[in-house]
Design a protein around this motif. Sequence first.
Motif, PDB file in Angstrom:
ATOM      1  N   THR A 139       0.827  -1.196   0.000  1.00 22.63           N
ATOM      2  CA  THR A 139       0.000   0.000   0.000  1.00 22.63           C
ATOM      3  C   THR A 139       0.864   1.250   0.000  1.00 22.63           C
ATOM      4  O   THR A 139       1.822   1.359   0.776  1.00 22.63           O
ATOM      5  N   VAL A 140       0.536   2.177  -0.867  1.00 23.91           N
ATOM      6  CA  VAL A 140       1.257   3.453  -0.942  1.00 23.91           C
ATOM      7  C   VAL A 140       0.807   4.348   0.205  1.00 23.91           C
ATOM      8  O   VAL A 140      -0.384   4.632   0.358  1.00 23.91           O
ATOM      9  N   PRO A 153       0.751   2.993  -9.462  1.00 20.91           N
ATOM     10  CA  PRO A 153      -0.105   1.930  -8.922  1.00 20.91           C
ATOM     11  C   PRO A 153      -0.585   0.976 -10.005  1.00 20.91           C
ATOM     12  O   PRO A 153      -0.807   1.383 -11.150  1.00 20.91           O
ATOM     13  N   TYR A 154      -0.733  -0.279  -9.650  1.00 21.78           N
ATOM     14  CA  TYR A 154      -1.291  -1.261 -10.580  1.00 21.78           C
ATOM     15  C   TYR A 154      -2.629  -1.824 -10.110  1.00 21.78           C
ATOM     16  O   TYR A 154      -3.254  -2.625 -10.807  1.00 21.78           O
ATOM     17  N   ARG A 156      -6.215  -0.619  -7.396  1.00 22.19           N
ATOM     18  CA  ARG A 156      -6.849   0.211  -6.373  1.00 22.19           C
ATOM     19  C   ARG A 156      -7.658  -0.719  -5.470  1.00 22.19           C
ATOM     20  O   ARG A 156      -8.699  -1.240  -5.827  1.00 22.19           O
ATOM     21  N   SER A 256      -3.980   2.388  -2.703  1.00 20.54           N
ATOM     22  CA  SER A 256      -3.298   1.994  -3.933  1.00 20.54           C
ATOM     23  C   SER A 256      -2.207   0.974  -3.664  1.00 20.54           C
ATOM     24  O   SER A 256      -1.424   1.118  -2.725  1.00 20.54           O
ATOM     25  N   TYR A 257      -2.143  -0.059  -4.521  1.00 16.03           N
ATOM     26  CA  TYR A 257      -1.041  -1.013  -4.489  1.00 16.03           C
ATOM     27  C   TYR A 257      -0.038  -0.646  -5.584  1.00 16.03           C
ATOM     28  O   TYR A 257      -0.419  -0.392  -6.734  1.00 16.03           O
ATOM     29  N   ALA A 258       1.237  -0.646  -5.212  1.00 16.22           N
ATOM     30  CA  ALA A 258       2.302  -0.360  -6.168  1.00 16.22           C
ATOM     31  C   ALA A 258       3.517  -1.200  -5.806  1.00 16.22           C
ATOM     32  O   ALA A 258       3.608  -1.750  -4.709  1.00 16.22           O
TER      33      ALA A 258
END
Length: 312
Positions: A139-140, A153-154, A156, A256-258
């Motif tokens: 998680t950002v 991010p790739y 949500r 967001s996942y990154a």
Amino acid sequence: MSIHDDKALADAAIPPEEEALSLQRRSLFGLGLAGAAVGAAAGLLAAPAVAQAQTVAKSKLYTIKERGKLIVGTGSTNPPWHFQDASGKLVGMDIDLARLLAKGLFDDYEKVEFVLQGSDARIPSLVTDKVDIVVQWMTVTAGRAQQVDFTIPYYREGVGLLMLARGGKYKNYEELKAAGKDVSIGGMQNVFLEEWIHKALPGAKVDAFESPDAAMQALNARRIDASMQDQSAMRWLMQQAPGRFVDAGFGWMPNSYASAVKPGDPTWLNWVNTVYKEAMMGVDFDYFAASYKKWFGIELPIPKVGFPQEFA
């Protein structure tokens, strides 16, 4: 942040002093005019090719190319992101992205070494150069962004309510909300559980369970009306048991996942971002779309041809 990840929850609550920037970055222009004059006197500005070669050589991108494989930090126990299938092979959305990076580097999806680690090891493994990149549902957050450089991010993420498709007292989120205190919602026990559920259903009764599996068992036994889950986990469960579960139709608490890389290497970061962007919008869209469909049941729309829509 995943509600199934205790380490991630702890990470989110790190005191400010522990979130402080641990690595000082040096700007190429930090010397100012006086420094530039000294550099010119020393002949640095007279040899731009040498200076450029020295800068390029420092990037992890070229270190990885010379090594012949990519080293990726990830997990192995959290479908649909990273887990072992029936044959013992590591699979999931994060794994697909890591293999896409290997393909871009070596024209070979298999030239990647996975370092399996807990969520608490994600940042330490980067800053100590144990791994080249972390692709592990990260998680950002503003705090983490002081310690690592995030890619674009790739996914949500968010939370939602998983219900039984048949036999339950309620059919959707609107009915759950209208029922007020008569509704019972379950989830994995943590200090935020009641607060999170009451953001969506202020009057609901909250039942805490020791694990997501225990919450799902309670849902299957109809001891609760819905289970609060990560949206990605809900989609995965609905994929695995078609017709048994249904999304109540309301998601909240977006995050967001990154992927993350060690700070201070813009060449490596830019290359990874280029791969991800073209997977979402360009030459590798078919690969990316197939992964979204497989792991989440989401049909991505084909990017419009013509003017790049991300700049519209």
